[in-house]
Design an enzyme around this catalytic site. Sequence first.
Site, short mmCIF file in Angstrom:
data_model
loop_
_atom_site.label_atom_id
_atom_site.label_comp_id
_atom_site.label_asym_id
_atom_site.label_seq_id
_atom_site.Cartn_x
_atom_site.Cartn_y
_atom_site.Cartn_z
CE LYS A 55 47.59 31.78 50.83
NZ LYS A 55 48.57 30.72 51.19
CG ASP B 256 38.94 29.31 34.90
OD1 ASP B 256 37.51 29.70 34.77
OD2 ASP B 256 39.74 29.58 34.03
CE1 TYR C 205 39.89 39.36 39.35
CE2 TYR C 205 38.75 40.10 37.68
CZ TYR C 205 39.52 39.04 38.40
OH TYR C 205 39.68 37.88 37.81
CG ASP D 211 47.26 27.63 50.05
OD1 ASP D 211 46.25 27.67 50.97
OD2 ASP D 211 48.31 27.39 50.64
CG ASP E 227 39.31 34.45 37.55
OD1 ASP E 227 38.39 34.22 36.64
OD2 ASP E 227 40.50 34.96 37.16
C1 IPM Z 1 35.51 35.33 34.37
C2 IPM Z 1 36.80 35.81 33.42
C3 IPM Z 1 37.02 37.31 33.78
C4 IPM Z 1 37.48 37.69 35.11
C5 IPM Z 1 37.76 38.14 32.66
C6 IPM Z 1 37.29 37.90 31.27
C7 IPM Z 1 37.83 39.73 32.86
O1 IPM Z 1 37.75 35.25 33.50
O2 IPM Z 1 34.67 35.99 34.23
O3 IPM Z 1 36.10 34.45 35.16
O4 IPM Z 1 38.78 37.66 35.29
O5 IPM Z 1 36.58 37.68 35.93
MG MG Z 2 37.83 33.40 35.08
#
Ligand code: IPM
Ligand code: MG
Length: 367
Positions: A192, A252, A142, A224, A248
């Site tokens: 990884k 999710d 990032y 993975d 990230d």
């Molecule tokens: C998260 C989001 C952010 C990230 C974006 C909005 C920059 O996806 O907080 O997970 O990628 O960190």
């Molecule tokens: Mg995210």
Amino acid sequence: MSNPSLLILPGDGIGPEVMAEVSKVIDWFGAKRDLNFDVSEDLVGGCAYDKHGAPLHDDTMAKAQEVDAVLLGAVGGPKYDDLDFSVKPERGLLRLRKEMDLFANLRPAQCFDALADFSSLKKDVVAGLDIMIVRELTSGVYFGEPRGIFEEGNERVGINTQRYTESEIDRVARAAFELAMKRNRKLCSMEKANVMESGILWREVVTEVGKDYPDVELSHMYADAGAMQLTRWPKQFDVIVTDNLFGDLLSDLAAMLTGSLGMLPSASLGAPMENGRPKALYEPVHGSAPDIAGQGKANPIACILSFAMALRYSFGAGEEAARLEQAVNAVLADGLRTADLLGEEGVKPVSTTEMGDAIVAKLEESL
Ligand code: IPM
Ligand code: MG
């Protein structure tokens, strides 16, 4: 002593409407539990760009550095898709994370009993799930340099750099081990190392830190394979520690195990300030969901549970945090569901504000 200070940054999309429900909860804790905060509010993301031409004004950044905790809604929306990369709404959030040095991002994935049927996975796979992903938040791909889009010969090349120093890995690993000590004493580190040098270093440093935590059972997994195991049998995990990008993705994925992104809070913590509190920003894992903004469909629970995390991690009010989490549990058990959670039979559809009001009513009952 003065009240602890909170900076509220509702942001874009559904951010303001879910934050309005959090404000009700904050007011309740002030009125009924004598937990008062000095609350100020400001702009971040697209709305900040509209006003200032930048997704985070320097004054807002300075304020964020001073307060005891920041509560953020969400940033972004299609209106801002064509903006230059440097002023995109997300840059405001990333600037906060980076300049506050919020290196440890705690993303719990907890399956509420009432929602076990709602997950796209089988009920026995997710019922009772309670895991914590610790995502490194201030480094890695990032932020690594070099980065950019460059000319090379007769074509362009896009470059981002995965970069981790030993100390960056060490501090997030320690945060994860400390959490594991307070939970079920199991930590799985994901990288990884089979293809990335940064992964090899990650594994070495985490292993080294682990020697200071002999009571925590440490394991390593390629990220993975970790994704696969998270969907196969997520209850094998307690705490997971991983880098910024894998974190990230995996968070999710873990969030969806619980049924909806609309349920998942997060805490981003940095080093302790002079008053002993960690630098901290709390935000829901979900985004700005522009498609449903302003329609009363948004689920305020993730943002409300983010405030619960603030009570626990910034304000030493773990019991009050549990009270709030219990109130959320209770409204779900009553069958109340915002639009993201509809589908089961017998549930009661409610709007964003109705959900907030119902949670406050449960808090009231808890007295
Ligand atoms: C998260 C989001 C952010 C990230 C974006 C909005 C920059 O996806 O907080 O997970 O990628 O960190
Ligand atoms: Mg995210």
